[in-house]
Design a protein around this motif. Structure first.
Motif, PDB file in Angstrom:
ATOM      1  N   TRP A   1       0.842  -1.212   0.048  1.00 27.30           N
ATOM      2  CA  TRP A   1      -0.034   0.001  -0.005  1.00 27.30           C
ATOM      3  C   TRP A   1       0.906   1.349   0.140  1.00 27.30           C
ATOM      4  O   TRP A   1       0.419   2.319  -0.427  1.00 27.30           O
ATOM      5  N   ALA A   2       2.243   1.281   0.352  1.00 21.23           N
ATOM      6  CA  ALA A   2       3.084   2.322   0.236  1.00 21.23           C
ATOM      7  C   ALA A   2       3.293   2.655  -1.100  1.00 21.23           C
ATOM      8  O   ALA A   2       3.322   3.484  -1.569  1.00 21.23           O
ATOM      9  N   LEU A   3       3.403   1.531  -2.091  1.00 21.72           N
ATOM     10  CA  LEU A   3       3.610   1.625  -3.506  1.00 21.72           C
ATOM     11  C   LEU A   3       2.469   2.450  -4.257  1.00 21.72           C
ATOM     12  O   LEU A   3       2.758   3.026  -5.165  1.00 21.72           O
ATOM     13  N   ILE A   4       1.366   1.660  -3.597  1.00 22.72           N
ATOM     14  CA  ILE A   4       0.030   2.378  -4.355  1.00 22.72           C
ATOM     15  C   ILE A   4      -0.345   3.792  -3.782  1.00 22.72           C
ATOM     16  O   ILE A   4      -0.694   4.540  -4.564  1.00 22.72           O
ATOM     17  N   ALA A   5       0.153   4.145  -2.591  1.00 18.25           N
ATOM     18  CA  ALA A   5      -0.283   5.580  -2.090  1.00 18.25           C
ATOM     19  C   ALA A   5       0.944   6.496  -2.894  1.00 18.25           C
ATOM     20  O   ALA A   5       0.429   7.672  -2.708  1.00 18.25           O
ATOM     21  N   ASP A   6       1.980   6.043  -3.388  1.00 20.17           N
ATOM     22  CA  ASP A   6       3.004   6.719  -4.145  1.00 20.17           C
ATOM     23  C   ASP A   6       2.289   7.231  -5.645  1.00 20.17           C
ATOM     24  O   ASP A   6       2.647   8.198  -6.066  1.00 20.17           O
ATOM     25  N   THR A   7       1.136   6.475  -5.816  1.00 20.47           N
ATOM     26  CA  THR A   7       0.638   6.828  -7.195  1.00 20.47           C
ATOM     27  C   THR A   7      -0.788   7.786  -7.171  1.00 20.47           C
ATOM     28  O   THR A   7      -1.361   7.893  -6.075  1.00 20.47           O
ATOM     29  N   PRO A   8      -1.124   8.517  -8.099  1.00 16.54           N
ATOM     30  CA  PRO A   8      -2.369   9.000  -7.930  1.00 16.54           C
ATOM     31  C   PRO A   8      -3.602   8.286  -8.282  1.00 16.54           C
ATOM     32  O   PRO A   8      -4.281   8.292  -8.970  1.00 16.54           O
ATOM     33  N   TYR A   9      -3.555   7.531  -6.998  1.00 17.24           N
ATOM     34  CA  TYR A   9      -4.720   6.455  -7.072  1.00 17.24           C
ATOM     35  C   TYR A   9      -6.191   6.942  -7.061  1.00 17.24           C
ATOM     36  O   TYR A   9      -7.201   6.269  -7.349  1.00 17.24           O
ATOM     37  N   HIS A  10      -6.263   8.222  -6.544  1.00 10.97           N
ATOM     38  CA  HIS A  10      -7.479   8.797  -6.644  1.00 10.97           C
ATOM     39  C   HIS A  10      -8.164   9.051  -8.082  1.00 10.97           C
ATOM     40  O   HIS A  10      -9.256   9.303  -8.154  1.00 10.97           O
ATOM     41  N   LEU A  11      -7.214   9.149  -8.953  1.00 11.04           N
ATOM     42  CA  LEU A  11      -7.496   9.390 -10.286  1.00 11.04           C
ATOM     43  C   LEU A  11      -8.191   8.208 -11.312  1.00 11.04           C
ATOM     44  O   LEU A  11      -8.651   8.173 -12.074  1.00 11.04           O
ATOM     45  N   TYR A  12      -7.781   7.066 -10.567  1.00  7.53           N
ATOM     46  CA  TYR A  12      -8.116   5.929 -11.323  1.00  7.53           C
ATOM     47  C   TYR A  12      -8.583   4.933 -10.402  1.00  7.53           C
ATOM     48  O   TYR A  12      -8.294   4.416  -8.986  1.00  7.53           O
ATOM     49  N   PRO A  13      -9.916   4.383 -10.542  1.00 10.54           N
ATOM     50  CA  PRO A  13     -10.969   3.756  -9.695  1.00 10.54           C
ATOM     51  C   PRO A  13     -10.121   2.232  -9.323  1.00 10.54           C
ATOM     52  O   PRO A  13     -10.120   1.732  -8.149  1.00 10.54           O
ATOM     53  N   ALA A  14      -9.372   1.844 -10.255  1.00 15.33           N
ATOM     54  CA  ALA A  14      -8.660   0.426 -10.043  1.00 15.33           C
ATOM     55  C   ALA A  14      -7.633   0.486  -8.807  1.00 15.33           C
ATOM     56  O   ALA A  14      -7.542  -0.323  -8.063  1.00 15.33           O
ATOM     57  N   TYR A  15      -7.098   1.716  -8.873  1.00 14.63           N
ATOM     58  CA  TYR A  15      -6.020   1.800  -8.037  1.00 14.63           C
ATOM     59  C   TYR A  15      -6.636   2.077  -6.723  1.00 14.63           C
ATOM     60  O   TYR A  15      -5.868   1.763  -5.476  1.00 14.63           O
ATOM     61  N   GLY A  16      -7.693   2.784  -6.571  1.00 11.02           N
ATOM     62  CA  GLY A  16      -8.330   2.870  -5.270  1.00 11.02           C
ATOM     63  C   GLY A  16      -8.879   1.549  -4.819  1.00 11.02           C
ATOM     64  O   GLY A  16      -8.662   1.550  -3.210  1.00 11.02           O
TER      65      GLY A  16
ATOM     66  N   TYR B   1      -6.983  -9.890  -2.896  1.00 14.06           N
ATOM     67  CA  TYR B   1      -5.555  -9.434  -3.655  1.00 14.06           C
ATOM     68  C   TYR B   1      -5.516 -10.157  -4.794  1.00 14.06           C
ATOM     69  O   TYR B   1      -4.881  -9.301  -5.876  1.00 14.06           O
ATOM     70  N   ILE B   2      -6.015 -11.095  -5.323  1.00 14.38           N
ATOM     71  CA  ILE B   2      -6.125 -11.636  -6.685  1.00 14.38           C
ATOM     72  C   ILE B   2      -7.054 -10.722  -7.156  1.00 14.38           C
ATOM     73  O   ILE B   2      -6.472 -10.332  -8.553  1.00 14.38           O
ATOM     74  N   THR B   3      -8.271 -10.188  -6.821  1.00 20.86           N
ATOM     75  CA  THR B   3      -9.004  -9.096  -7.406  1.00 20.86           C
ATOM     76  C   THR B   3      -8.281  -7.809  -7.728  1.00 20.86           C
ATOM     77  O   THR B   3      -8.563  -7.366  -8.920  1.00 20.86           O
ATOM     78  N   ALA B   4      -7.723  -7.494  -6.695  1.00 16.79           N
ATOM     79  CA  ALA B   4      -6.751  -6.202  -6.905  1.00 16.79           C
ATOM     80  C   ALA B   4      -5.683  -6.288  -7.876  1.00 16.79           C
ATOM     81  O   ALA B   4      -5.531  -5.347  -8.598  1.00 16.79           O
ATOM     82  N   PHE B   5      -4.985  -7.329  -7.888  1.00 17.78           N
ATOM     83  CA  PHE B   5      -3.733  -7.453  -8.846  1.00 17.78           C
ATOM     84  C   PHE B   5      -4.464  -7.417 -10.531  1.00 17.78           C
ATOM     85  O   PHE B   5      -4.178  -6.871 -11.214  1.00 17.78           O
ATOM     86  N   ILE B   6      -5.612  -8.125 -10.407  1.00 19.46           N
ATOM     87  CA  ILE B   6      -6.127  -8.164 -11.877  1.00 19.46           C
ATOM     88  C   ILE B   6      -6.718  -6.729 -12.213  1.00 19.46           C
ATOM     89  O   ILE B   6      -6.731  -6.421 -13.475  1.00 19.46           O
ATOM     90  N   ALA B   7      -7.442  -6.136 -11.044  1.00 10.74           N
ATOM     91  CA  ALA B   7      -7.998  -4.709 -11.410  1.00 10.74           C
ATOM     92  C   ALA B   7      -6.811  -3.798 -11.833  1.00 10.74           C
ATOM     93  O   ALA B   7      -6.840  -2.713 -12.724  1.00 10.74           O
ATOM     94  N   CYS B   8      -5.723  -3.840 -11.018  1.00 12.70           N
ATOM     95  CA  CYS B   8      -4.414  -2.945 -11.162  1.00 12.70           C
ATOM     96  C   CYS B   8      -3.783  -3.307 -12.904  1.00 12.70           C
ATOM     97  O   CYS B   8      -3.402  -2.176 -13.477  1.00 12.70           O
ATOM     98  N   SER B   9      -3.853  -4.651 -12.926  1.00  8.73           N
ATOM     99  CA  SER B   9      -3.068  -4.707 -14.466  1.00  8.73           C
ATOM    100  C   SER B   9      -4.075  -4.241 -15.561  1.00  8.73           C
ATOM    101  O   SER B   9      -3.519  -3.782 -16.518  1.00  8.73           O
ATOM    102  N   ALA B  10      -5.405  -4.171 -15.343  1.00 10.37           N
ATOM    103  CA  ALA B  10      -6.219  -4.122 -16.516  1.00 10.37           C
ATOM    104  C   ALA B  10      -6.375  -2.467 -16.519  1.00 10.37           C
ATOM    105  O   ALA B  10      -6.660  -2.026 -17.382  1.00 10.37           O
ATOM    106  N   ALA B  11      -5.882  -1.605 -15.563  1.00 14.29           N
ATOM    107  CA  ALA B  11      -5.797  -0.439 -15.524  1.00 14.29           C
ATOM    108  C   ALA B  11      -4.712   0.397 -16.127  1.00 14.29           C
ATOM    109  O   ALA B  11      -4.582   1.599 -16.225  1.00 14.29           O
ATOM    110  N   VAL B  12      -3.651  -0.485 -16.390  1.00 12.23           N
ATOM    111  CA  VAL B  12      -2.365   0.086 -17.190  1.00 12.23           C
ATOM    112  C   VAL B  12      -2.990   0.721 -18.411  1.00 12.23           C
ATOM    113  O   VAL B  12      -3.261  -0.155 -19.122  1.00 12.23           O
ATOM    114  N   ASP B  13      -2.368   1.723 -18.794  1.00 11.37           N
ATOM    115  CA  ASP B  13      -2.560   2.500 -20.127  1.00 11.37           C
ATOM    116  C   ASP B  13      -1.454   2.212 -20.705  1.00 11.37           C
ATOM    117  O   ASP B  13      -0.498   3.122 -20.569  1.00 11.37           O
ATOM    118  N   LEU B  14      -1.337   1.407 -21.861  1.00  6.54           N
ATOM    119  CA  LEU B  14      -0.134   1.388 -22.596  1.00  6.54           C
ATOM    120  C   LEU B  14      -0.094   2.501 -23.619  1.00  6.54           C
ATOM    121  O   LEU B  14       1.075   2.095 -24.215  1.00  6.54           O
TER     122      LEU B  14
END
Length: 189
Positions: A52-67, A115-128
């Motif tokens: 959660w420290a790594l996630i807190a370093d991102t602008p997680y409030h802009l991306y629902p998956a990171y939230g 954690y599996i769902t969070a991992f999937i949500a986070c990987s789906a939110a990456v904008d290539l």
């Protein structure tokens, strides 16, 4: 029968004495920290904090998956702290009516699935299509599954919860122990 009341002795105590005794009995059980359950909970706490420290370093409030990832990481970290303290100070033995092996099994299975769902949500939110090297790309990539740090810690904490779920299932089913050994080990052999 006339002698009966004179032979009976009674002793009374005040509730304040009982409260002081229970507070002084809150000593940490270092045997728990050396057990499999204690070591896995400590590992979950450290790795969960890193996730959660790594996630807190991102602008997680802009991306629902990171939230969602932030919610999962912080919520499970806080619940693990509560459970760790319950077992460390042997408070679970005072709450004997709660089936603690079943509670731990359900919690660890739920944590693994979350954690599996969070991992999937986070990987789906990456904008290539973001520009590589820009600040938003770097922040999102640091928390994305493509980042070696996040991927490493998120997978480790997910595996730690999965291993805890396995051991919790064994404790719940009573595999490898009997009533005497589980009583001697305090329920966390």
């Amino acid at each position: 029968m006339a002698e009966f009341p004179s032979k009976v002795s009674t002793r009374t105590s005040s509730p304040a004495q009982g409260a002081e005794a229970s507070v002084s009995a809150l000593r940490p059980d270092l045997g728990f920290v050396r057990s499999r359950l204690g070591a896995l909970m400590l590992l979950q706490l450290v790795l969960g904090l890193l996730v959660w420290a790594l996630i807190a370093d991102t602008p997680y409030h802009l991306y629902p998956a990171y939230g969602w990832v932030m919610f999962v990481a912080v919520f499970l970290w806080l619940v693990t702290i509560v459970l760790f303290n319950l077992y460390l100070f042997q408070l679970h033995m005072k709450l004997y009516m709660v089936p603690w092996p079943l509670v731990l099994m359900i919690f660890n299975i739920s944590a693994t699935v979350l954690y599996i769902t969070a991992f999937i949500a986070c990987s789906a939110a990456v904008d290539l299509t973001s520009l590589r090297g820009t600040r938003p790309y770097n922040q999102r990539a640091a928390a994305s599954p493509f980042s070696p740090l996040f991927q490493f810690f998120a997978c480790l904490v997910m595996i730690a919860y999965g291993v805890s779920a396995f051991f919790s299932y064994q404790a719940w089913r009573g595999v490898g122990s009997n009533a005497a050994t589980s009583q001697m080990a305090g329920g966390y052999a």
